[in-house]
Write a protein that holds these residues in place. Structure first.
Motif, mmCIF file in Angstrom:
data_model
loop_
_atom_site.group_PDB
_atom_site.id
_atom_site.type_symbol
_atom_site.label_atom_id
_atom_site.label_comp_id
_atom_site.label_asym_id
_atom_site.label_seq_id
_atom_site.Cartn_x
_atom_site.Cartn_y
_atom_site.Cartn_z
ATOM 1 N N MET A 110 0.214 -1.062 -0.105
ATOM 2 C CA MET A 110 0.305 0.172 -0.012
ATOM 3 C C MET A 110 0.653 0.956 0.188
ATOM 4 S SD MET A 110 -2.833 -1.238 2.735
ATOM 5 C CE MET A 110 -4.422 -0.833 1.651
ATOM 6 N N ALA A 111 0.243 2.295 -0.796
ATOM 7 C CA ALA A 111 0.743 4.278 -0.573
ATOM 8 C C ALA A 111 0.562 4.942 0.370
ATOM 9 C CB ALA A 111 0.750 4.369 -1.642
ATOM 10 N N ALA A 112 0.528 5.458 1.125
ATOM 11 C CA ALA A 112 0.306 6.048 1.688
ATOM 12 C C ALA A 112 0.975 7.845 1.852
ATOM 13 C CB ALA A 112 -0.250 5.914 2.853
ATOM 14 N N PRO A 113 0.390 9.209 1.105
ATOM 15 C CA PRO A 113 0.610 10.413 1.110
ATOM 16 C C PRO A 113 0.902 10.346 3.082
ATOM 17 C CG PRO A 113 -0.950 10.296 0.558
ATOM 18 C CD PRO A 113 -0.948 9.266 0.325
ATOM 19 N N SER A 114 1.659 11.664 2.983
ATOM 20 C CA SER A 114 1.717 12.221 4.420
ATOM 21 C C SER A 114 0.369 12.855 5.229
ATOM 22 C CB SER A 114 2.818 12.945 4.750
ATOM 23 O OG SER A 114 4.308 11.750 3.935
#
Length: 296
Positions: free
Chosen positions: A5-9
């Motif tokens: 999974m890729a999550a922005p800050s």
């Protein structure tokens, strides 16, 4: 199965991904969440394994995320709408590319993901495109139930969450004498008169509080707006946004003046619309159902 999974800050965007991550893990899949170095601690608070990327730019460009994907070889790559590198990484390793929309995103006709999941109910969208609905599960991070909440409220309770200090004075003037208790954990500006029905507390976590409330007042917080909708609560937003305007359009909330706060818990039509919105959300596929479809 391995899922990256890729999550922005953004805590709100990470929290929007967390229920799907948990559903994947409880179904027996291995999940890792990639984010920038400064955001790793926030990812760990979801109890998921974190993949540290050097910078936030790595989620917009495919380099670092793709490099890890090529090393770990996930079968599915799930990314927030603000992490387009997720789709590129999925393509590089032949994985299924999944994009998750949140309250502030719009379906995109040019979306190149294999599957796009939308956590906003159809009635609060201008257009759904080819997205697949997924039930919104409110999550605000780890919380502790405050001691004061263990005592039964003497009257209806309304949660207040404001970031704009200039809104306190007109709101307190509007609710003074109203037949509900207004609860907030904010630091009220000096000189603002506190009505007798306003209760200041050290902690008022929505995850612990919403199920005990009759309504919510905020200043445009998209995550809180969706959480209130999922709990069937009428809401007043003192600042208009796309999501709060749509909540108002379906009759489940109000936007604008603090004067609308006084009758928030007594408006029967508002209450019925809020409950109808809750039922719509509850009828959407839960994350575990979506996981079963993604991993067939």
């Amino acid at each position: 199965m391995r899922v990256l999974m890729a999550a922005p800050s953004s805590p709100a965007r990470l929290h929007n991904l967390a229920p799907l991550a948990w559903a994947l893990r409880t179904a027996g899949h291995e999940v890792k969440i990639a984010g920038s170095s400064s955001f790793v601690e926030e990812i760990l608070r979801t109890s998921c394994v974190a993949v540290e990327l050097e910078s936030e730019a790595a989620l917009a460009e495919s380099g670092a995320l793709t490099e890890f994907a090529e090393l770990w070889r996930p079968q599915v790559v799930v990314s927030d709408a603000l992490a387009p590198a997720g789709t590129a990484a999925a393509r590089a390793v032949g994985a299924v590319a999944v994009r998750v929309l949140g309250a502030l995103d719009e379906p995109d006709a040019d979306d190149t993901a294999d599957v796009t999941l939308d956590t906003v109910p159809p009635s609060l969208r201008n257009g759904s495109g080819s997205v697949r609905a997924m039930r919104h599960v409110p999550y605000f991070g780890p919380v502790v139930v405050p001691n004061w909440l263990r005592r039964k409220a003497r009257r209806a309770r309304v949660l207040l969450s404001l970031t704009d200090e200039t809104l306190f004075a007109p709101l307190f003037d509007a609710v003074a004498g109203a037949d509900f208790e207004l609860v907030c954990a904010a630091r009220v500006p000096a000189g603002v008169t506190l009505p007798a029905n306003v209760r200041l507390v050290d902690s008022a976590p929505p995850a612990a509080l919403l199920s005990t409330c009759a309504a919510v007042i905020h200043d445009g917080d998209a995550a809180l707006a969706l959480a209130a909708a999922a709990n069937g609560l009428p809401q007043l937003s003192l600042a208009e946004s796309a999501i709060t305007a749509r909540v108002a359009a379906v009759g489940a909330g109000k936007t604008g003046s603090a004067e609308g706060a006084r009758t928030l818990t007594a408006d029967e039509e508002l209450g019925r619309a809020a409950k109808a919105l809750r039922e719509e959300i509850a009828a959407l596929p839960a994350p575990r159902t979506v996981v079963a479809e993604l991993t067939r």
